[in-house]
Design a protein around this motif. Sequence first.
Motif, PDB file in Angstrom:
ATOM      1  N   LEU A 127       0.823  -1.212   0.000  1.00 11.98           N
ATOM      2  CA  LEU A 127       0.000   0.000   0.000  1.00 11.98           C
ATOM      3  C   LEU A 127       0.853   1.256   0.000  1.00 11.98           C
ATOM      4  CD1 LEU A 127      -3.035  -0.685   2.271  1.00 11.98           C
ATOM      5  CD2 LEU A 127      -3.029   0.640   0.158  1.00 11.98           C
ATOM      6  N   ILE A 128       1.878   1.221   0.816  1.00  9.33           N
ATOM      7  CA  ILE A 128       2.767   2.380   0.837  1.00  9.33           C
ATOM      8  C   ILE A 128       3.445   2.529  -0.519  1.00  9.33           C
ATOM      9  CG2 ILE A 128       4.895   3.275   1.844  1.00  9.33           C
ATOM     10  CD1 ILE A 128       3.968   2.218   4.514  1.00  9.33           C
ATOM     11  N   VAL A 130       2.383   1.719  -3.388  1.00  9.49           N
ATOM     12  CA  VAL A 130       1.499   2.212  -4.434  1.00  9.49           C
ATOM     13  C   VAL A 130       1.190   3.696  -4.226  1.00  9.49           C
ATOM     14  CG1 VAL A 130      -0.903   1.945  -3.717  1.00  9.49           C
ATOM     15  CG2 VAL A 130      -0.153   1.015  -5.888  1.00  9.49           C
ATOM     16  N   SER A 131       1.409   4.178  -3.025  1.00  5.25           N
ATOM     17  CA  SER A 131       1.149   5.593  -2.736  1.00  5.25           C
ATOM     18  C   SER A 131       2.421   6.437  -2.780  1.00  5.25           C
ATOM     19  CB  SER A 131       0.532   5.738  -1.342  1.00  5.25           C
ATOM     20  OG  SER A 131      -0.518   4.831  -1.175  1.00  5.25           O
ATOM     21  N   MET A 132       3.501   5.842  -3.204  1.00 13.12           N
ATOM     22  CA  MET A 132       4.796   6.502  -3.084  1.00 13.12           C
ATOM     23  C   MET A 132       5.004   7.527  -4.194  1.00 13.12           C
ATOM     24  SD  MET A 132       7.452   6.627  -1.276  1.00 13.12           S
ATOM     25  CE  MET A 132       7.821   5.180  -0.320  1.00 13.12           C
ATOM     26  N   PRO A 133       5.312   8.759  -3.845  1.00  6.48           N
ATOM     27  CA  PRO A 133       5.723   9.688  -4.896  1.00  6.48           C
ATOM     28  C   PRO A 133       7.129   9.300  -5.359  1.00  6.48           C
ATOM     29  CG  PRO A 133       5.335  10.835  -2.800  1.00  6.48           C
ATOM     30  CD  PRO A 133       5.328   9.377  -2.520  1.00  6.48           C
ATOM     31  N   VAL A 134       7.243   8.873  -6.590  1.00  2.31           N
ATOM     32  CA  VAL A 134       8.495   8.315  -7.065  1.00  2.31           C
ATOM     33  C   VAL A 134       9.651   9.290  -6.904  1.00  2.31           C
ATOM     34  CG1 VAL A 134       9.691   7.502  -9.088  1.00  2.31           C
ATOM     35  CG2 VAL A 134       7.384   6.769  -8.654  1.00  2.31           C
ATOM     36  N   PHE A 135       9.360  10.579  -7.142  1.00  7.71           N
ATOM     37  CA  PHE A 135      10.459  11.543  -7.061  1.00  7.71           C
ATOM     38  C   PHE A 135      10.968  11.689  -5.638  1.00  7.71           C
ATOM     39  CE2 PHE A 135       7.150  14.655  -5.958  1.00  7.71           C
ATOM     40  CZ  PHE A 135       6.063  14.105  -6.626  1.00  7.71           C
ATOM     41  N   TRP A 136      10.062  11.533  -4.692  1.00  7.03           N
ATOM     42  CA  TRP A 136      10.506  11.604  -3.301  1.00  7.03           C
ATOM     43  C   TRP A 136      11.355  10.384  -2.960  1.00  7.03           C
ATOM     44  CZ3 TRP A 136       8.165   9.400   1.516  1.00  7.03           C
ATOM     45  CH2 TRP A 136       8.743   9.962   2.672  1.00  7.03           C
ATOM     46  N   ILE A 201       6.072   1.260  -7.662  1.00  8.07           N
ATOM     47  CA  ILE A 201       4.626   1.209  -7.861  1.00  8.07           C
ATOM     48  C   ILE A 201       4.190  -0.077  -8.564  1.00  8.07           C
ATOM     49  CG2 ILE A 201       2.721   2.321  -9.087  1.00  8.07           C
ATOM     50  CD1 ILE A 201       3.777   4.961  -8.102  1.00  8.07           C
TER      51      ILE A 201
ATOM     52  N   MET B   1       8.404   7.193 -13.451  1.00 14.41           N
ATOM     53  CA  MET B   1       7.248   7.601 -12.642  1.00 14.41           C
ATOM     54  C   MET B   1       5.996   7.167 -13.353  1.00 14.41           C
ATOM     55  SD  MET B   1       5.910   9.462 -10.204  1.00 14.41           S
ATOM     56  CE  MET B   1       4.180   9.741  -9.928  1.00 14.41           C
ATOM     57  N   SER B   2       5.263   6.316 -12.755  1.00 17.88           N
ATOM     58  CA  SER B   2       4.029   5.904 -13.406  1.00 17.88           C
ATOM     59  C   SER B   2       2.898   6.640 -12.725  1.00 17.88           C
ATOM     60  CB  SER B   2       3.865   4.401 -13.276  1.00 17.88           C
ATOM     61  OG  SER B   2       3.766   4.074 -11.937  1.00 17.88           O
ATOM     62  N   LEU B 233      -0.744  13.085  -6.616  1.00 11.49           N
ATOM     63  CA  LEU B 233       0.606  12.729  -7.071  1.00 11.49           C
ATOM     64  C   LEU B 233       0.997  13.527  -8.306  1.00 11.49           C
ATOM     65  CD1 LEU B 233       1.136   8.854  -6.951  1.00 11.49           C
ATOM     66  CD2 LEU B 233       2.442  10.644  -5.828  1.00 11.49           C
ATOM     67  N   LEU B 256       9.621  20.026  -2.496  1.00  8.46           N
ATOM     68  CA  LEU B 256      10.588  18.946  -2.704  1.00  8.46           C
ATOM     69  C   LEU B 256      11.660  19.364  -3.697  1.00  8.46           C
ATOM     70  CD1 LEU B 256       8.783  15.507  -2.923  1.00  8.46           C
ATOM     71  CD2 LEU B 256      10.564  16.245  -1.374  1.00  8.46           C
ATOM     72  N   ILE B 277       2.915  14.089   1.092  1.00  8.12           N
ATOM     73  CA  ILE B 277       2.332  13.610  -0.166  1.00  8.12           C
ATOM     74  C   ILE B 277       1.965  12.144  -0.013  1.00  8.12           C
ATOM     75  CG2 ILE B 277       2.713  13.204  -2.632  1.00  8.12           C
ATOM     76  CD1 ILE B 277       4.837  15.369  -2.562  1.00  8.12           C
ATOM     77  N   MET B 278       2.914  11.381   0.500  1.00  7.31           N
ATOM     78  CA  MET B 278       2.683   9.946   0.581  1.00  7.31           C
ATOM     79  C   MET B 278       1.479   9.630   1.455  1.00  7.31           C
ATOM     80  SD  MET B 278       5.002   6.950   1.924  1.00  7.31           S
ATOM     81  CE  MET B 278       3.971   6.948   3.344  1.00  7.31           C
ATOM     82  N   VAL B 281      -1.833  10.489  -0.317  1.00  3.22           N
ATOM     83  CA  VAL B 281      -2.130   9.523  -1.373  1.00  3.22           C
ATOM     84  C   VAL B 281      -2.552   8.190  -0.754  1.00  3.22           C
ATOM     85  CG1 VAL B 281      -1.147   8.266  -3.312  1.00  3.22           C
ATOM     86  CG2 VAL B 281      -0.572  10.654  -2.970  1.00  3.22           C
ATOM     87  N   LEU B 282      -1.839   7.807   0.283  1.00 11.94           N
ATOM     88  CA  LEU B 282      -2.163   6.555   0.966  1.00 11.94           C
ATOM     89  C   LEU B 282      -3.598   6.600   1.497  1.00 11.94           C
ATOM     90  CD1 LEU B 282      -0.972   3.862   2.022  1.00 11.94           C
ATOM     91  CD2 LEU B 282      -0.442   5.065   4.134  1.00 11.94           C
ATOM     92  N   ASN B 285      -6.005   6.110  -1.305  1.00 14.42           N
ATOM     93  CA  ASN B 285      -5.957   4.737  -1.795  1.00 14.42           C
ATOM     94  C   ASN B 285      -6.689   3.791  -0.861  1.00 14.42           C
ATOM     95  OD1 ASN B 285      -4.691   4.918  -4.259  1.00 14.42           O
ATOM     96  ND2 ASN B 285      -2.648   4.852  -3.371  1.00 14.42           N
TER      97      ASN B 285
END
Lengths: 326, 301, 537
Positions: A127-128, A130-136, A201, B1-2, B233, B256, B277-278, B281-282, B285
């Motif tokens: 879950l985390i 899938v919620s992860m901002p990739v850039f972070w 993700i 980044m998807s 996101l 950021l 942010i995380m 979003v979490l 979700n």
Amino acid sequence: MLIPVLIGMSIITFFIVHAIPGSPAKAILGERATPEAVERLEKSMGLNDPLYIQYFRYLGNILQGDLGTSVKTGRPVLEEIGPYLAATFELALFAMLIAIFFGVNLGIISAWRHNSTVDYGSMVIALIGVSMPVFWLGLMEQWIFAQELDWLPSNGRMDPRMFFEPITHFYFLDALIQGNFYALQDAFNHILLPAVALGTIPMAIIARMTRSSMLEVMRSDYIRTARAKGVGETLIIYKHALKNAFIPIVTVFGLQMGLLLGGAILTETIFSWPGVGRYLYDAIHSRDYAVVQSGILVVATIFVVINLIVDLLYAYIDPRIQYGKE
Amino acid sequence: MSMNAPTMPNQESVTETKPEQMDSPFRDSMRALLRHRSAMIGGGIILFFILIALIAPLLLPFGYNQIDADARLQAPSAEHWFGTDDFGRDIFARVIYGARISLWVGFFAITGSIVVGSVLGLIAGFYGGWRDTLISRFFDILLAFPAILLAIAIVAMLGPGLENAMYAIAIINVPTFGRLMRSRVLAVKQEDYVLAARAIGMKNSRILFRHILPNSWTPIMVQGTLGFATAVLEAAALGFIGMGAQPPEPEWGKMLSDSRAFIQSAPWTMVFPGLAIMLTVLGFNLLGDGLRDVLDPRMKQ
Amino acid sequence: MKIHKSLWIAIGFVLVLSTVLAGCGGGGSNAGGQGKTLIYGRGADSPKLDPALVTDGESFRVTENVMETLVDYEKDSMDVRPALATKWETSDGGKTWTFHLRKDVKFHDGTDFNAEAVVFNFERWMNQEHKSGKKDDFTYYASMFGGFKGDEGHLIESVKAVDDYTVEFKLKEPQGPFLQNLAMSPFAIASPKAVKEDPGKFAQHPVGTGPFKFKSWKKGDSITIVKNEDYWQKGLPKLDQVIFKSIPDNSARLTALQSGDIDVMDGLNPDDAKTVEQNDKLQLFKRPPNNVGYLAFNMEEKPFDDKKVRQAINHAVNKEGLIKSFYADLAEPAKNPMPPSMWGYNDEIEPYEYNLEKAKKLLKEAGYEDGFEVEFYAMPEPRPYMPDGKKIAEYIQADLKKIGIKAKIVSPEWQSYLEATEEGKHDMALLGWTGDNGDPDNFLYVLLDKDNARIPAQNIAFYKSDKLHDILIKAQRETDKAKRTELYKEAQEIIREDAPWVPLVHATPPLAAQSYVKNYVPHPKGSDSLAEVDIQK
């Protein structure tokens, strides 16, 4: 269906790109854009014709396999885009590999130990993820693994000191062809952090899909039968799990590969990865019309083709047929 | 980044709800939702962020844009819980004000996508024929673009800024809702009561509003919640590459990207906005998953 | 089923292999091995490597070391010294220039450098349209020498080879900065043979007379140049190989420097200068300023048509604070539109002090006691003279608020930004300039003369002073440096009084290198010769 979509895309891209204010001549000249210089440069770029004429000229060229010439570098896009595409492809593939490996195992383990702490733990990770901002995530990785611990390089595809001439621009492949194992190792060290960031993700998605499809299988009769027969549990689970995980993985692979191809921009930005996302992003910034138009078209075509292949694979490995054989 | 990632077509809830005797479907759903642990956690996170966004000014000793050159890049302390940035601004205050921005952008972008997507999907599904072909092709085309690149191009065209970023996010999410609505309409159209209504000569508009819409909105709501996560996101991503919020707005993605210069000397400038942010979003979700489990078992396949 | 199995085996294999490889760890000793290699980390790849075709620093940075000019700048200043030409004389009131060329020089492709080659290059630049019908745009040529052959303002009447090693230029008018112009990187002499063979390829594979030869180019990533064994300056270059590596993000580049992936880095964040100084393994460099960052008022818009308002804002900008906050003290406050290191700089100018009371008073006198609202354009991208325009604007915005001016920061994307400002859409805008040729004309005339205040303008203050114009034109036509100096000093006084700008800073951009890098001298023009640089570990 492919052709109308591509034509539609080419129209949309063309007009969006041309609607972006600011001319490429100014982008190139910057502070030094005197009116005379801009006018001369625009003339030499053929930007003075009406838009629809430019569009049809562009379309005509594409049909002849000419993707246009970058105004910034003066080189044909077709020639130029290859290495960038290869860089992104390599990164996306590697990310996918990581995603599949960890995703599937995570999914299997949590289905196997359904409702246990392990299960919850894995699902929280998913879950985390899938919620992860990739850039972070990328920045954190850089901070921890490249700066504080200094384990891995923070940017680029390879140490520039490495004596290495790319052939296909897939560095892993090139290193293997040349038998250069130092280069192979270096390429691996460089790809690890960005690939983990990019793969998080899809990893989470695959883990969740694998888990739910596994749960279904575990309830099925033949697993019970197999267990009753005393066949080793791990063996059963992995054997069936892999088979069942295959369908969702193919789906995710198809969907995500396309996303990763165009969407790796942020990862590429953070890790200075000379990939196609970054290339197109820079082109948008410098109003390099030909590069943006043709580049997006190329990426989209690849995306559509990958999904086509996925559809074909589906038909080929339809689950019902598989079970029937069993 | 998807960017489109957090849509999970094959979701399984952590806790399973048993069927109970029901008095009304709505109440039943609510009850089920309240019993759904992850949905509650998600809802809690979102409520928390909404709350702090609302009462932000009451909460804080510092403004989000209070510059203090003598307090640059201070580590987290009792005074500045999350430390300060290179302007000497309190990061805690900025993160909290940032919640306003992210929720606002997410809400309007997704509402926009839902409205436009639903209308297009309805038309395509209900009328079929050339309208369907045209609209479906349009969705195909939009979906074939790498989403983030399309968003960047749109923002470049409109000019960078929060509002334009919001439009771009709305546009790239239209096909998701459009396709969903279309497929729902197609399914509902085949139901007996719709066929019956048609047979007795009910007007199209009436059929649409009486039968089809009410029966299509649940998956839209589920998808909307999940889409909210995506939109947050995406907004942060646009902010990160400088195409979203403009200074001095304390947008998380922009914070950021500003923090990149201090990744060595002041990592806290990077940690907290990302965490915010995380978590947001979490939250969406989790809630979206829960809603799906409860409202729309069909989507579980 | 079979497919699955083999696929899984393959994935497993790759992962295992990778882990094993990662396990090997350590530095690949195979790396390098090419003698002395210097890796220069920078922010972006070069677009083209034909210096005549480009205007960007990242291209010059490379071509500077591959190709040479007739005259060059001194190692650490913008004064001119001999290079491919050993000496020169001028006659006919500055209209005729004769250059005597160095003899024993060969291009990298083995052909001779001589007067014919020089003539060929100038002919190539001035004839914009080639026989093939293909057009190239030699932007710098046109902007420094008044256009191309046939244009009304084209300065160079003819370039002739008098004998094998003597070239004669005839100008239509005397040009004050002529020699300074010739030293610019875009006017480096290319091998005629290489250009003739394939003009299109030249920009991908430059051939000149410089200390290094072009070797390879991985697009978007790195460019490699190698030692020219037959370089005419004996004993140079000291390095065997230089690799220019693009790492777009400044902090990422610093990380790469710290971990030894690169040897020199350009574009250090001012805030990281301290980190570098405290690190024994690294050394800090400061590039001498050749730039100005400024805030321009749009003098065609109310209230900036009023001199008092402009002066008021000049009093309201805290330059010292800006420098402390965003340049980490690596800049000088500006009081003139040109950098202090340049000849002609008027040091007697009294700067506007930071004094909000004075600012308020001036506003009151102008009738704007209650302040007003303006749109304040801030550049979206870092420039050499301004590492972060948006932040600087935010900082100024806070001070303006105190004197009642509400500034709304507008920051469109870079091209849109340039377009908006040159069309005068702004009320106030940040911008700056990096000098081209070390001549005051290149700052004052280009940025503040009324000739350049037509849309699209480079004079984005739209400052139109006839008095200033007369002085600047007079100085352009003058070849005597002492007389020109006086004229430019006078010009600066006029500009100070009219206050079309708030001159903000002259940045000294910091660079960093490994401490084993020797003899590296950052040049004010922004790109450096690496011929004398050495590595001593």
